[in-house]
Scaffold this motif. Structure first.
Motif, PDB file in Angstrom:
ATOM      1  N   LYS A  91      -6.580 -40.541   8.357  1.00 24.80           N
ATOM      2  CA  LYS A  91      -7.144 -39.223   8.036  1.00 24.80           C
ATOM      3  C   LYS A  91      -6.640 -38.659   6.723  1.00 24.80           C
ATOM      4  CE  LYS A  91      -7.928 -36.599  12.245  1.00 24.80           C
ATOM      5  NZ  LYS A  91      -7.081 -37.368  13.142  1.00 24.80           N
ATOM      6  N   ASP A  92      -5.360 -38.885   6.461  1.00 24.67           N
ATOM      7  CA  ASP A  92      -4.762 -38.252   5.290  1.00 24.67           C
ATOM      8  C   ASP A  92      -4.788 -39.140   4.056  1.00 24.67           C
ATOM      9  OD1 ASP A  92      -4.180 -36.074   6.892  1.00 24.67           O
ATOM     10  OD2 ASP A  92      -2.311 -36.992   7.569  1.00 24.67           O
ATOM     11  N   ALA A  93      -5.480 -40.266   4.164  1.00 22.73           N
ATOM     12  CA  ALA A  93      -5.505 -41.211   3.045  1.00 22.73           C
ATOM     13  C   ALA A  93      -6.260 -40.626   1.858  1.00 22.73           C
ATOM     14  CB  ALA A  93      -6.164 -42.505   3.481  1.00 22.73           C
ATOM     15  N   ALA A  94      -6.044 -41.239   0.733  1.00 29.08           N
ATOM     16  CA  ALA A  94      -6.891 -41.027  -0.427  1.00 29.08           C
ATOM     17  C   ALA A  94      -7.082 -39.573  -0.801  1.00 29.08           C
ATOM     18  CB  ALA A  94      -8.247 -41.675  -0.192  1.00 29.08           C
ATOM     19  N   LYS A  95      -6.162 -39.074  -1.549  1.00 29.60           N
ATOM     20  CA  LYS A  95      -6.296 -37.715  -2.048  1.00 29.60           C
ATOM     21  C   LYS A  95      -6.856 -37.749  -3.471  1.00 29.60           C
ATOM     22  CE  LYS A  95      -3.643 -35.151   1.084  1.00 29.60           C
ATOM     23  NZ  LYS A  95      -3.590 -36.127   2.125  1.00 29.60           N
ATOM     24  N   GLY A  96      -7.580 -38.768  -3.802  1.00 27.16           N
ATOM     25  CA  GLY A  96      -8.108 -38.900  -5.158  1.00 27.16           C
ATOM     26  C   GLY A  96      -7.025 -39.370  -6.108  1.00 27.16           C
ATOM     27  N   ILE A  97      -7.280 -39.183  -7.392  1.00 27.32           N
ATOM     28  CA  ILE A  97      -6.331 -39.667  -8.384  1.00 27.32           C
ATOM     29  C   ILE A  97      -5.134 -38.724  -8.458  1.00 27.32           C
ATOM     30  CG2 ILE A  97      -6.033 -40.191 -10.840  1.00 27.32           C
ATOM     31  CD1 ILE A  97      -9.087 -40.683 -10.877  1.00 27.32           C
ATOM     32  N   ASP A  98      -3.961 -39.290  -8.444  1.00 27.91           N
ATOM     33  CA  ASP A  98      -2.743 -38.495  -8.488  1.00 27.91           C
ATOM     34  C   ASP A  98      -2.338 -38.261  -9.943  1.00 27.91           C
ATOM     35  OD1 ASP A  98      -0.306 -37.328  -8.200  1.00 27.91           O
ATOM     36  OD2 ASP A  98       0.674 -39.062  -7.275  1.00 27.91           O
TER      37      ASP A  98
END
Ligand code: GDP
Length: 300
Positions: A91-98
């Motif tokens: 669910k918390d994966a992939a917050k876009g580009i860091d």
């Protein structure tokens, strides 16, 4: 995204039969699971991942709770949904580009030739300039194909960002260092370094990427893979992650007619999360990757 359509319609078929039912026996659940397993395998999901998903679902679905519940079919769908979300990275994966690092933030783009790496560099540049109001510098380190450097220059123009002036004869390392110096001097927020790709993974490619990575210390190392290549995309990702280390994956051509199983295998097999999807040739065809939304689409 068309890559998930075939799997989606198969799974929806399985669950449509379960949904209306008032009661399910353990045998019903097992039958459904067998069909889920076949659908995942046909979608080109890696075998260990298929086993993992079905084991998780079985463990939760065969319990008395499901069989006794009023709408057991819905419960099974929910359980499969959660297992797909886990496989896609959680669910918390992939917050876009860091970009949480000191400017200029270096982003290294790696991948095989033809994966869509240069196009994706342009897409990311456009997004960071537009949505995030960043000052972006694009630089091509592909000295093997002069056309690649010109292609990136054209994309930069379309994305309305700057590309590092081309100086013939420089090595990838020299170009990368010049890009970082320019970015520091001219106060850029982000530097996107597009590395050379090869048709197959070889030591020369990996050594070149590793040398640039060691010198620049990118905050993100994004691997671009082509969804159309199915299991090969997963193997490519595993090799890149082992040899150079990647912080995220961009899966391109999810608008194509490939089977989407690679997306489901990526996290488990490579350890790296999918962060973005490329869904077309245009520069704005870049999507955030949300495991729960993808699972939702697959299950209809
Ligand atoms: P590179 O060799 O990895 O740099 O690949 P390119 O960026 O040159 O892309 C190769 C081809 O794939 C180009 O014709 C792109 O327009 C196309 N392409 C890239 N990303 C996508 C995508 O997400 N969807 C589709 N349909 N085409 C793409």
């Amino acid at each position: 995204f068309t890559v998930f359509e075939a799997l989606g319609s198969k799974l929806q078929g399985v669950f449509d039969r379960l949904r209306g039912r008032g009661a399910l026996s353990e045998a019903d659940v097992n039958d459904a699971l067998r069909e889920v397993r076949v659908a995942l395998l046909e979608a080109d999901v890696a075998l260990p991942v298929v086993k993992d998903i079905t084991a998780k679902v079985r463990e939760r679905a065969v319990g008395q709770e499901v069989i006794r519940s009023i709408q057991p079919g819905q419960m099974v769908v929910k359980i499969v949904h959660d297992a797909l979300v886990d496989a896609l990275g959680g669910k918390d994966a992939a917050k876009g580009i860091d970009l949480a690092a000191a400017s200029p933030v270096p982003i290294l783009m790696v991948g095989l030739q033809g994966s869509g790496k240069t196009t994706t560099s342009g897409k990311i540049a456009l997004r960071l300039r537009g949505r995030e109001r960043k000052k972006v510098l694009l630089a091509s380190l592909d000295v093997h194909r002069p056309a690649a450097q010109l292609q990136l220059e054209t994309l930069a123009r379309q994305a309305e960002v700057t590309s590092l002036p081309i100086i013939a004869g420089q090595t990838p390392l020299q170009i990368a260092q010049r890009a970082m110096e320019t970015a520091r001097g001219e106060l850029y927020d982000v530097v996107i370094l597009d590395t050379a790709g090869r048709l197959a993974i070889d030591d020369a490619l990996m050594d070149e990427v590793a040398a640039v990575k060691a010198a620049v210390k990118p905050h993100e190392t994004l691997l671009v893979v082509d969804a159309m290549t199915g299991q090969d995309a997963v193997n490519t990702a595993r090799a890149f992650n082992e040899k150079v280390g990647v912080t995220g994956i961009v899966m391109t051509r999810v608008d194509g007619d490939a089977r989407g199983g690679a997306a489901l295998s990526m996290r488990a097999v490579t350890g790296a999360p999918i962060k973005l999807l490329g869904a077309g040739e245009k520069l704005d065809a870049l999507e955030d990757f949300h495991p729960d939304r993808i699972a939702g689409r697959i299950l209809g």
